[in-house]
Design a protein around this motif. Structure first.
Motif, PDB file in Angstrom:
ATOM      1  N   PHE A  55       1.524 -31.771 -33.403  1.00 28.95           N
ATOM      2  CA  PHE A  55       1.357 -30.441 -32.877  1.00 28.95           C
ATOM      3  C   PHE A  55       1.363 -29.209 -33.969  1.00 28.95           C
ATOM      4  CE2 PHE A  55       5.166 -28.795 -31.180  1.00 28.95           C
ATOM      5  CZ  PHE A  55       5.210 -27.815 -31.617  1.00 28.95           C
ATOM      6  N   LEU A  56       2.686 -29.889 -34.806  1.00 29.18           N
ATOM      7  CA  LEU A  56       3.239 -28.655 -35.784  1.00 29.18           C
ATOM      8  C   LEU A  56       2.167 -28.268 -36.986  1.00 29.18           C
ATOM      9  CD1 LEU A  56       5.280 -25.663 -35.894  1.00 29.18           C
ATOM     10  CD2 LEU A  56       6.192 -27.431 -37.347  1.00 29.18           C
ATOM     11  N   SER A  57       2.097 -29.817 -37.123  1.00 29.44           N
ATOM     12  CA  SER A  57       0.844 -30.173 -38.299  1.00 29.44           C
ATOM     13  C   SER A  57      -0.098 -29.372 -38.496  1.00 29.44           C
ATOM     14  CB  SER A  57       0.957 -31.217 -38.749  1.00 29.44           C
ATOM     15  OG  SER A  57      -0.348 -31.747 -39.588  1.00 29.44           O
ATOM     16  N   SER A  58      -0.778 -29.726 -36.961  1.00 32.34           N
ATOM     17  CA  SER A  58      -1.878 -29.338 -36.626  1.00 32.34           C
ATOM     18  C   SER A  58      -2.005 -27.588 -36.204  1.00 32.34           C
ATOM     19  CB  SER A  58      -3.039 -29.597 -35.239  1.00 32.34           C
ATOM     20  OG  SER A  58      -3.043 -30.859 -35.247  1.00 32.34           O
ATOM     21  N   LEU A  59      -0.948 -26.880 -36.055  1.00 33.95           N
ATOM     22  CA  LEU A  59      -1.146 -25.867 -35.773  1.00 33.95           C
ATOM     23  C   LEU A  59      -1.104 -24.925 -37.074  1.00 33.95           C
ATOM     24  CD1 LEU A  59       1.181 -25.340 -33.377  1.00 33.95           C
ATOM     25  CD2 LEU A  59      -0.759 -24.761 -32.765  1.00 33.95           C
ATOM     26  N   GLY A  60      -0.122 -26.076 -37.764  1.00 35.76           N
ATOM     27  CA  GLY A  60      -0.214 -25.269 -39.258  1.00 35.76           C
ATOM     28  C   GLY A  60      -1.782 -25.124 -40.250  1.00 35.76           C
ATOM     29  N   VAL A  61      -2.612 -25.968 -39.687  1.00 36.38           N
ATOM     30  CA  VAL A  61      -4.030 -25.950 -40.352  1.00 36.38           C
ATOM     31  C   VAL A  61      -4.674 -24.604 -39.698  1.00 36.38           C
ATOM     32  CG1 VAL A  61      -5.791 -27.233 -40.619  1.00 36.38           C
ATOM     33  CG2 VAL A  61      -3.786 -28.662 -40.903  1.00 36.38           C
ATOM     34  N   MET A  62      -4.601 -24.554 -38.450  1.00 35.99           N
ATOM     35  CA  MET A  62      -5.333 -23.735 -38.096  1.00 35.99           C
ATOM     36  C   MET A  62      -5.138 -22.333 -38.490  1.00 35.99           C
ATOM     37  SD  MET A  62      -4.588 -24.831 -34.072  1.00 35.99           S
ATOM     38  CE  MET A  62      -5.425 -23.153 -33.383  1.00 35.99           C
ATOM     39  N   ALA A  63      -3.139 -22.090 -39.302  1.00 39.44           N
ATOM     40  CA  ALA A  63      -3.405 -21.431 -39.456  1.00 39.44           C
ATOM     41  C   ALA A  63      -3.213 -20.961 -40.796  1.00 39.44           C
ATOM     42  CB  ALA A  63      -1.288 -20.866 -39.791  1.00 39.44           C
ATOM     43  N   TRP A  64      -4.048 -21.864 -41.955  1.00 38.48           N
ATOM     44  CA  TRP A  64      -3.956 -21.692 -43.508  1.00 38.48           C
ATOM     45  C   TRP A  64      -6.058 -21.748 -43.392  1.00 38.48           C
ATOM     46  CZ3 TRP A  64      -1.116 -21.501 -46.812  1.00 38.48           C
ATOM     47  CH2 TRP A  64      -0.098 -22.347 -47.001  1.00 38.48           C
ATOM     48  N   THR A  65      -6.205 -21.923 -41.912  1.00 34.20           N
ATOM     49  CA  THR A  65      -7.930 -21.903 -41.571  1.00 34.20           C
ATOM     50  C   THR A  65      -7.877 -20.652 -41.640  1.00 34.20           C
ATOM     51  OG1 THR A  65      -8.587 -24.097 -41.412  1.00 34.20           O
ATOM     52  CG2 THR A  65      -9.997 -23.058 -40.612  1.00 34.20           C
ATOM     53  N   VAL A  66      -7.450 -19.968 -40.536  1.00 29.61           N
ATOM     54  CA  VAL A  66      -7.795 -19.154 -40.676  1.00 29.61           C
ATOM     55  C   VAL A  66      -7.519 -18.170 -41.703  1.00 29.61           C
ATOM     56  CG1 VAL A  66      -6.341 -16.307 -39.183  1.00 29.61           C
ATOM     57  CG2 VAL A  66      -6.731 -18.779 -37.629  1.00 29.61           C
ATOM     58  N   GLY A  67      -5.973 -17.870 -42.502  1.00 27.41           N
ATOM     59  CA  GLY A  67      -6.174 -17.045 -43.478  1.00 27.41           C
ATOM     60  C   GLY A  67      -7.553 -17.161 -44.300  1.00 27.41           C
ATOM     61  N   ALA A  68      -7.967 -18.701 -44.655  1.00 29.70           N
ATOM     62  CA  ALA A  68      -8.950 -18.956 -45.729  1.00 29.70           C
ATOM     63  C   ALA A  68      -9.810 -18.151 -45.172  1.00 29.70           C
ATOM     64  CB  ALA A  68      -8.944 -20.207 -46.004  1.00 29.70           C
ATOM     65  N   ASP A  82      -6.129 -29.084 -48.550  1.00 24.28           N
ATOM     66  CA  ASP A  82      -4.279 -30.943 -48.785  1.00 24.28           C
ATOM     67  C   ASP A  82      -3.710 -30.950 -47.370  1.00 24.28           C
ATOM     68  OD1 ASP A  82      -1.699 -30.862 -49.922  1.00 24.28           O
ATOM     69  OD2 ASP A  82      -3.011 -31.150 -51.462  1.00 24.28           O
ATOM     70  N   ASP A  83      -3.705 -29.621 -46.664  1.00 27.29           N
ATOM     71  CA  ASP A  83      -2.738 -30.404 -46.025  1.00 27.29           C
ATOM     72  C   ASP A  83      -3.521 -31.239 -44.481  1.00 27.29           C
ATOM     73  OD1 ASP A  83      -0.280 -29.783 -43.836  1.00 27.29           O
ATOM     74  OD2 ASP A  83      -0.627 -27.498 -43.248  1.00 27.29           O
ATOM     75  N   LEU A  84      -4.628 -30.955 -44.088  1.00 27.75           N
ATOM     76  CA  LEU A  84      -4.702 -31.343 -43.119  1.00 27.75           C
ATOM     77  C   LEU A  84      -5.343 -32.756 -43.937  1.00 27.75           C
ATOM     78  CD1 LEU A  84      -6.747 -31.408 -41.244  1.00 27.75           C
ATOM     79  CD2 LEU A  84      -8.475 -31.238 -41.826  1.00 27.75           C
ATOM     80  N   PHE A  85      -5.698 -33.147 -45.269  1.00 25.98           N
ATOM     81  CA  PHE A  85      -5.757 -34.460 -45.622  1.00 25.98           C
ATOM     82  C   PHE A  85      -4.507 -35.496 -46.491  1.00 25.98           C
ATOM     83  CE2 PHE A  85      -9.866 -32.834 -44.317  1.00 25.98           C
ATOM     84  CZ  PHE A  85     -10.908 -33.805 -43.860  1.00 25.98           C
ATOM     85  N   LEU A  86      -3.601 -34.375 -46.253  1.00 27.32           N
ATOM     86  CA  LEU A  86      -2.693 -35.329 -47.185  1.00 27.32           C
ATOM     87  C   LEU A  86      -2.534 -35.523 -48.661  1.00 27.32           C
ATOM     88  CD1 LEU A  86      -0.178 -37.199 -44.107  1.00 27.32           C
ATOM     89  CD2 LEU A  86      -0.388 -34.573 -45.217  1.00 27.32           C
ATOM     90  N   LEU A 111      -1.721 -38.971 -60.115  1.00 31.38           N
ATOM     91  CA  LEU A 111      -0.850 -38.194 -60.768  1.00 31.38           C
ATOM     92  C   LEU A 111       0.365 -38.283 -59.918  1.00 31.38           C
ATOM     93  CD1 LEU A 111      -2.826 -36.960 -63.694  1.00 31.38           C
ATOM     94  CD2 LEU A 111      -2.343 -38.947 -62.853  1.00 31.38           C
ATOM     95  N   GLY A 112       0.828 -38.296 -58.454  1.00 27.54           N
ATOM     96  CA  GLY A 112       1.871 -37.867 -57.804  1.00 27.54           C
ATOM     97  C   GLY A 112       1.383 -36.693 -57.435  1.00 27.54           C
ATOM     98  N   GLU A 113       3.589 -36.173 -56.849  1.00 27.84           N
ATOM     99  CA  GLU A 113       3.221 -35.194 -55.834  1.00 27.84           C
ATOM    100  C   GLU A 113       3.448 -34.022 -56.875  1.00 27.84           C
ATOM    101  OE1 GLU A 113       5.697 -34.373 -52.981  1.00 27.84           O
ATOM    102  OE2 GLU A 113       4.536 -35.547 -51.590  1.00 27.84           O
ATOM    103  N   LYS A 114       4.477 -34.149 -58.168  1.00 27.56           N
ATOM    104  CA  LYS A 114       5.217 -32.596 -58.244  1.00 27.56           C
ATOM    105  C   LYS A 114       4.088 -32.716 -59.784  1.00 27.56           C
ATOM    106  CE  LYS A 114       9.692 -34.636 -58.768  1.00 27.56           C
ATOM    107  NZ  LYS A 114      10.737 -35.174 -60.109  1.00 27.56           N
ATOM    108  N   PRO A 115       3.125 -33.353 -59.756  1.00 35.34           N
ATOM    109  CA  PRO A 115       1.693 -32.547 -61.036  1.00 35.34           C
ATOM    110  C   PRO A 115       0.999 -31.587 -60.546  1.00 35.34           C
ATOM    111  CG  PRO A 115       2.293 -34.351 -61.650  1.00 35.34           C
ATOM    112  CD  PRO A 115       2.356 -34.406 -60.134  1.00 35.34           C
ATOM    113  N   LEU A 116       0.867 -32.186 -58.976  1.00 39.91           N
ATOM    114  CA  LEU A 116       0.184 -31.556 -58.491  1.00 39.91           C
ATOM    115  C   LEU A 116       0.148 -29.941 -57.209  1.00 39.91           C
ATOM    116  CD1 LEU A 116      -3.477 -31.693 -56.859  1.00 39.91           C
ATOM    117  CD2 LEU A 116      -2.419 -31.883 -54.760  1.00 39.91           C
TER     118      LEU A 116
END
Length: 225
Positions: A72-85, A121-125, A132-137
């Motif tokens: 649920f915290l991950s879902s709320l985080g996506v909602m926060a990103w979406t509101v800001g965007a 990114d947060d929604l679909f990981l 290329l891995g996490e670091k370049p992104l």
């Protein structure tokens, strides 16, 4: 009624009946077309991986047969990103047609698009499955953020800057815990995950608050110019 200066008027296109229409008038139609395409893409995708359509349309907790409050915290985080965007892109569109200051609309359009990218990114990981891995992104995300801060540094000096600073601090904490997870988890155990993900969530909320407050202040200032 105050006459809008010629330089402040939104870009226009000539419609079939000869009348001029702002480009923003086409956005609802574009959005609907993209939504329809997203639905239609399910057909070939389902056939390609031999899955039923519900695999793409139902809630992940139903598909995985797990409790609905899982993540649920991950879902709320996506909602926060979406509101800001959403707020940022809306503010940028409004200011582009009314404000004489081109810096404000560009700031909101730039960071609105960037925030939408982070939500995706947060929604679909995406970062966890990036080729290329996490670091370049993460380096690319950091570079985009730094470019925006340099280009629009005046906006970050406004009254809401403390929320942007809080967001940056929370994100740095989350990234630091993630980078040293092996060492940290050996000492504090599973609470490491709570600190990492909790800090990211607080950062997303603070960032959304910053964009909302900055957008409200910019629209208000533009209204009374």
């Amino acid at each position: 009624m105050r006459k809008i200066p010629e330089t402040a008027k939104p870009p226009l296109r000539i419609s079939a009946d000869g009348r001029r229409r702002p480009l923003a008038a086409y956005l609802p139609g574009i959005t609907l077309c993209m939504s329809l395409i997203a639905v239609l893409l399910i057909v070939p995708a389902a056939a390609y991986i031999s899955r039923d359509y519900g695999f793409f349309t139902r809630d992940p907790t139903q598909i995985g047969n797990i409790p609905r409050y899982a993540g649920f915290l991950s879902s709320l985080g996506v909602m926060a990103w979406t509101v800001g965007a959403a707020v940022s892109l809306f503010t940028g569109s409004v200011l582009a047609s009314r404000s004489r200051d081109v810096a404000d609309p560009r700031f909101f359009l730039f960071f609105g698009g960037f925030t939408a990218l982070l939500a995706w990114d947060d929604l679909f990981l995406i970062h966890e499955n990036f080729i290329l891995g996490e670091k370049p992104l993460f380096l690319a995300y950091g570079s985009i953020a730094l470019i925006g801060i340099v280009l629009f540094r005046e906006v970050f000096r406004g009254a809401s800057r403390r929320f942007a600073l809080a967001a940056a601090t929370a994100f740095l904490l989350s990234l630091s815990v993630d980078a040293g997870q092996r060492l940290i988890e050996g000492r504090i155990g599973d609470i490491r995950i709570l600190i990492e993900d909790g800090a990211k969530f607080i950062g997303a909320v603070c960032w959304a608050i910053f964009l909302c407050r900055s957008g409200a202040a910019s629209i208000s200032r533009c209204t009374y110019e």
